[in-house]
Scaffold this active site. Structure first.
Site, PDB file in Angstrom:
ATOM      1  N   GLY A  84       0.600   7.074  -8.919  1.00 45.33           N
ATOM      2  CA  GLY A  84      -0.325   8.097  -8.404  1.00 45.33           C
ATOM      3  C   GLY A  84       0.199   8.751  -7.144  1.00 45.33           C
ATOM      4  CG  ASP A 117       7.119   8.150 -11.192  1.00 44.47           C
ATOM      5  OD1 ASP A 117       7.986   7.419 -11.703  1.00 44.47           O
ATOM      6  OD2 ASP A 117       7.076   8.395  -9.976  1.00 44.47           O
TER       7      ASP A 117
HETATM    8  P1  AMP Z   1       8.651   9.536  -5.401  1.00 42.44           P
HETATM    9  O1  AMP Z   1       9.862   8.703  -5.161  1.00 42.44           O
HETATM   10  O2  AMP Z   1       8.483  10.670  -4.415  1.00 42.44           O
HETATM   11  O3  AMP Z   1       8.511   9.992  -6.812  1.00 42.44           O
HETATM   12  O4  AMP Z   1       7.413   8.599  -5.080  1.00 42.44           O
HETATM   13  C1  AMP Z   1       7.118   7.443  -5.831  1.00 42.44           C
HETATM   14  C2  AMP Z   1       5.724   6.960  -5.503  1.00 42.44           C
HETATM   15  O5  AMP Z   1       5.626   6.554  -4.143  1.00 42.44           O
HETATM   16  C3  AMP Z   1       4.624   8.006  -5.692  1.00 42.44           C
HETATM   17  O6  AMP Z   1       3.504   7.330  -6.178  1.00 42.44           O
HETATM   18  C4  AMP Z   1       4.438   8.540  -4.294  1.00 42.44           C
HETATM   19  O7  AMP Z   1       3.162   9.111  -4.112  1.00 42.44           O
HETATM   20  C5  AMP Z   1       4.605   7.279  -3.458  1.00 42.44           C
HETATM   21  N1  AMP Z   1       5.049   7.543  -2.081  1.00 42.44           N
HETATM   22  C6  AMP Z   1       6.264   7.954  -1.668  1.00 42.44           C
HETATM   23  N2  AMP Z   1       6.310   8.075  -0.324  1.00 42.44           N
HETATM   24  C7  AMP Z   1       5.079   7.726   0.153  1.00 42.44           C
HETATM   25  C8  AMP Z   1       4.471   7.646   1.446  1.00 42.44           C
HETATM   26  N3  AMP Z   1       5.159   7.917   2.557  1.00 42.44           N
HETATM   27  N4  AMP Z   1       3.193   7.257   1.511  1.00 42.44           N
HETATM   28  C9  AMP Z   1       2.482   6.965   0.406  1.00 42.44           C
HETATM   29  N5  AMP Z   1       2.987   7.011  -0.840  1.00 42.44           N
HETATM   30  C10 AMP Z   1       4.278   7.397  -0.982  1.00 42.44           C
HETATM   31 MG    MG Z   2       7.399  11.280  -7.741  1.00 40.22          MG
END
Ligand code: AMP
Ligand code: MG
Length: 475
Positions: free
Chosen positions: A87, A251
């Site tokens: 999410g 995702d």
């Molecule tokens: P991503 O690598 O950007 O696809 O992120 C993978 C997951 O980690 C997703 O669910 C993001 O919303 C969550 N996420 C990444 N960075 C953060 C953050 N600084 N705070 C909260 N959730 C994060």
């Molecule tokens: Mg992502």
């Protein structure tokens, strides 16, 4: 201009996949970059977006009446491991902009959500500007992608290795439906035996992205085939451009076929299928040359989610799903080959492919810069044989004998890509408050095929002292 009208289509139709949420209010919002052209295309007034009300929209601090911002829920395989609930941990879907078709307006870095787990929900200036630059470069190269409308500095400091200035990116997308969205819906179907949510999600994806599938004899199989086709085309585009996504988790793969989530991505310089930039991709799962295979793996995960919709029996569903999935690699290869021979100015033939293979082998062996090679080759085709490294001495006459179309080459081979060392320089300057290098870089890479005077520095690979490039996710 008044604030734009936003629909809450996804939020209303999928309460199971959407948590109503409010963005954090930034202490001192300051617009760093605004995509005026994109704003215009979306019917948004750039002057209004720059106003305090506009900044309130771009940070989610204040949303128009009727809008219902949500954090979207999804699952996903991260580096091959299934995570049942991911999410938007630091993102929000503000709503959709109506038009010919709906376009999501989405914020990244807008504060913790119920999906934040251990994260702080925040994003920092450097990586958000990086997503802006690279996604707009991809768009200019003609590659389907989410777009970047703006980056706003929040005025807050975000704790990373050192404290960094916070930022919110406003992203525009055909939708944020991901393979992971279907994985979450399928998981629920398995747990409850109720296919309602999964079917509604598939119907929604069809209506929003592949309306022709509705007319097919088996609409859900047509949806699967359409997603496979979109991804085959997208991955061929990435490979032809030398783009390494870096974190192709399920995702981070869209149903629409747009590139999404610019984290540790970068453009390859010296041609090498083993190229990896991400500091956490130890095994090279998401290496440049692995991207087609990973896409196929992700699509198999997508196919699994829609299995219960495909046929009356599991056996039959599996048979048609496998048959459809088997179309991915041949289709990808067909698109890649056609694109690659075009980069060499050639028409498709067995001889062209053999010549391409030899050139790619020479490029790998001699660490030849991928992007500039094709423009140099065009120069060589015009008679400047010194334009290419000497190792191409035997190969070149064979290529010239095939009458390559040099003018056509200059339309498909970019001169300017976001070179890693220049992106880093521009972001470092931006973190110090100097946005001129980012603006200049954007001006160059958003017009990538037309060579201009005075921009020679933007054509060349990084100097050796720049060293091996490492990128980071989740920053
Ligand atoms: P991503 O690598 O950007 O696809 O992120 C993978 C997951 O980690 C997703 O669910 C993001 O919303 C969550 N996420 C990444 N960075 C953060 C953050 N600084 N705070 C909260 N959730 C994060
Ligand atoms: Mg992502």
């Amino acid at each position: 201009m008044a604030s734009p009208t936003l629909t809450a289509d996804f939020a209303h139709q999928f309460p199971e996949l959407a948590k109503s949420w409010q963005a954090a209010t930034p202490p001192e919002p300051r617009l760093l970059v605004l995509n005026e052209k994109l704003a215009g295309e979306l019917g948004l007034d750039p002057a209004w977006l720059r106003s305090p009300d506009g900044l309130a929209l771009l940070t989610g601090a204040d949303v128009p009446d009727g809008a219902a911002p949500v954090a979207q829920a999804y699952a996903g395989h991260q580096f091959g491991n299934y995570v049942p609930l991911l999410g938007d941990g630091r993102a929000l879907l503000l709503g959709e902009l109506a038009g010919d078709h709906l376009r999501d307006i989405h914020l990244k870095g807008s504060g913790r959500t119920p999906f934040a787990r251990g994260g702080d929900g925040l994003a920092v200036v450097g990586p958000m500007l990086r997503e802006y630059v690279i996604s707009e470069a991809m768009h200019a190269l003609g590659i389907p992608t989410t777009r970047s409308l703006a980056v706003v500095a929040t005025g807050a400091l975000v704790q990373r290795e050192t404290p960094q200035p916070g930022a919110v990116l406003t992203r525009i997308a055909a939708s944020h439906l991901r393979v992971g969205s279907f994985q979450l819906a399928a998981q629920q179907a398995h747990a409850t035996g109720d296919l309602g949510l999964l079917r509604r999600l598939a119907d929604y994806a069809i209506a929003r992205h592949y309306p022709d599938a509705r007319q097919a004899e088996n609409p859900y199989l047509a949806l699967l085939a359409a997603v496979i086709e979109a991804q085959a085309s997208l991955i061929a585009d990435w490979m032809l451009a030398g783009f390494v996504h870096g974190v192709m988790n399920t995702d981070n793969m869209t149903i629409s076929g747009e590139t999404i989530d610019y984290g540790p991505c970068a453009f390859m310089e010296a041609y090498d299928p083993a190229t990896v930039f991400s500091s956490i991709d130890y095994a090279g799962r998401y290496a440049y040359g692995n991207q087609p295979l990973v896409a196929q793996w992700n699509l198999a995960r997508f196919a699994e989610t829609v299995l219960p919709l495909l046929a009356a029996t599991e056996e039959l569903a599996l048979a048609v799903a496998v048959e459809t999935l088997e179309g991915f690699m041949p289709r990808y290869h067909g698109l890649w080959s056609a694109g690659m021979v075009a980069k060499f100015g050639l028409a498709a033939s067995v001889e062209s492919i053999a010549l391409v293979d030899q050139a790619l082998a020479l490029m790998t062996e001699h660490q030849v810069d991928y992007t500039s090679f094709f423009r140099r080759l065009a120069h060589a085709g015009r008679g400047d044989t010194a334009a290419l490294p000497a190792v191409f001495g035997d190969w070149l006459p064979r290529w010239r004998a095939m009458n390559p179309d040099i003018d056509a080459m200059e339309c498909v081979n970019p001169v300017y890509i976001p070179r890693n060392h220049l992106v880093e320089q521009a972001l470092t300057a931006a973190m110090r408050g100097d946005l001129a290098p980012v603006d200049q870089l954007l001006g160059v890479i958003t017009d990538p095929f037309r060579q201009r005077a005075g921009l020679a520095d933007y054509e060349s690979p990084a100097p050796p002292e720049f060293g091996a490039y490492r990128t980071f996710c989740g920053t």
